[in-house]
Design a protein around this motif. Sequence first.
Motif, PDB file in Angstrom:
ATOM      1  N   ASP A 177       0.802  -1.293  -0.029  1.00 12.23           N
ATOM      2  CA  ASP A 177       0.103   0.038   0.065  1.00 12.23           C
ATOM      3  C   ASP A 177       0.737   1.303  -0.006  1.00 12.23           C
ATOM      4  N   ARG A 178       2.057   0.896   0.069  1.00 14.62           N
ATOM      5  CA  ARG A 178       2.809   2.373  -0.037  1.00 14.62           C
ATOM      6  C   ARG A 178       3.701   2.455  -1.624  1.00 14.62           C
ATOM      7  N   ASP A 196       4.197  -2.161  -5.473  1.00 13.64           N
ATOM      8  CA  ASP A 196       4.412  -3.197  -6.195  1.00 13.64           C
ATOM      9  C   ASP A 196       3.838  -4.566  -5.242  1.00 13.64           C
ATOM     10  N   ALA A 197       4.015  -5.644  -6.154  1.00 14.14           N
ATOM     11  CA  ALA A 197       3.587  -6.967  -5.291  1.00 14.14           C
ATOM     12  C   ALA A 197       4.065  -7.373  -3.981  1.00 14.14           C
ATOM     13  N   VAL A 198       3.420  -7.599  -2.919  1.00 14.94           N
ATOM     14  CA  VAL A 198       3.843  -7.973  -1.690  1.00 14.94           C
ATOM     15  C   VAL A 198       5.059  -8.884  -1.528  1.00 14.94           C
ATOM     16  N   THR A 199       4.780 -10.069  -2.738  1.00 10.88           N
ATOM     17  CA  THR A 199       5.810 -10.949  -2.920  1.00 10.88           C
ATOM     18  C   THR A 199       7.133 -10.631  -3.641  1.00 10.88           C
ATOM     19  N   ALA A 200       7.249  -9.390  -4.143  1.00 12.05           N
ATOM     20  CA  ALA A 200       8.303  -8.886  -5.058  1.00 12.05           C
ATOM     21  C   ALA A 200       9.266  -8.172  -3.939  1.00 12.05           C
ATOM     22  N   GLY A 201      10.169  -9.124  -3.140  1.00  8.38           N
ATOM     23  CA  GLY A 201      11.308  -8.541  -2.850  1.00  8.38           C
ATOM     24  C   GLY A 201      10.919  -7.967  -1.089  1.00  8.38           C
ATOM     25  N   SER A 202      11.787  -7.456  -0.473  1.00  7.17           N
ATOM     26  CA  SER A 202      11.388  -6.698   0.936  1.00  7.17           C
ATOM     27  C   SER A 202      10.758  -5.598   0.694  1.00  7.17           C
ATOM     28  N   HIS A 203       9.922  -5.532   1.722  1.00  6.76           N
ATOM     29  CA  HIS A 203       9.295  -4.133   1.901  1.00  6.76           C
ATOM     30  C   HIS A 203       9.504  -3.366   3.205  1.00  6.76           C
ATOM     31  N   GLY A 204      10.512  -3.738   3.947  1.00  6.94           N
ATOM     32  CA  GLY A 204      10.938  -3.257   5.193  1.00  6.94           C
ATOM     33  C   GLY A 204      11.004  -1.645   5.355  1.00  6.94           C
ATOM     34  N   ALA A 205      11.228  -0.944   4.207  1.00  6.66           N
ATOM     35  CA  ALA A 205      11.428   0.357   4.083  1.00  6.66           C
ATOM     36  C   ALA A 205      10.052   0.858   4.099  1.00  6.66           C
ATOM     37  N   PRO A 216       0.455   7.729   5.458  1.00  5.57           N
ATOM     38  CA  PRO A 216      -0.716   7.031   5.171  1.00  5.57           C
ATOM     39  C   PRO A 216      -0.329   6.145   3.872  1.00  5.57           C
ATOM     40  N   PRO A 217      -1.294   5.119   3.516  1.00  4.97           N
ATOM     41  CA  PRO A 217      -1.233   4.458   2.493  1.00  4.97           C
ATOM     42  C   PRO A 217      -1.394   5.154   1.184  1.00  4.97           C
ATOM     43  N   ARG A 218      -0.748   4.891   0.133  1.00  8.78           N
ATOM     44  CA  ARG A 218      -0.672   5.748  -1.393  1.00  8.78           C
ATOM     45  C   ARG A 218      -1.489   4.815  -2.249  1.00  8.78           C
ATOM     46  N   ARG A 221      -4.169  -2.169  -6.245  1.00 13.63           N
ATOM     47  CA  ARG A 221      -3.229  -1.512  -6.880  1.00 13.63           C
ATOM     48  C   ARG A 221      -3.729  -0.128  -7.410  1.00 13.63           C
ATOM     49  N   ARG A 222      -4.666   0.242  -7.260  1.00 14.85           N
ATOM     50  CA  ARG A 222      -5.160   1.657  -7.801  1.00 14.85           C
ATOM     51  C   ARG A 222      -4.491   2.842  -6.881  1.00 14.85           C
ATOM     52  N   ARG A 223      -4.030   3.964  -7.403  1.00 13.20           N
ATOM     53  CA  ARG A 223      -3.681   5.000  -6.707  1.00 13.20           C
ATOM     54  C   ARG A 223      -4.828   5.608  -5.764  1.00 13.20           C
TER      55      ARG A 223
END
Length: 70
Positions: free
Chosen positions: A16-17, A20-29, A38-40, A46-48
């Motif tokens: 939500d930031r 990208d797909a949640v499964t595509a790499g680390s989303h630690g940042a 807030p989420p974007r 995946r809509r803005r």
Amino acid sequence: MPLTTSDAATAAVWCDRCGDAVTAGSHGACAAARVLEPPRFCAYCRRRMKVQVLPAGWAAVCVEHGETRG
């Protein structure tokens, strides 16, 4: 139509930031940034989203899945 809790648990496949797909790499940042921001993007389609920052939090609206507040 807003998602129910059971729908949300199975449908969230997008970050939500960054969008990208949640499964595509680390989303630690993304997780660290989401503590203050807030989420974007809608986590379900995946809509803005339209985001409004309020004195008591924020409101984000997806045209497909409705409003989320925090």
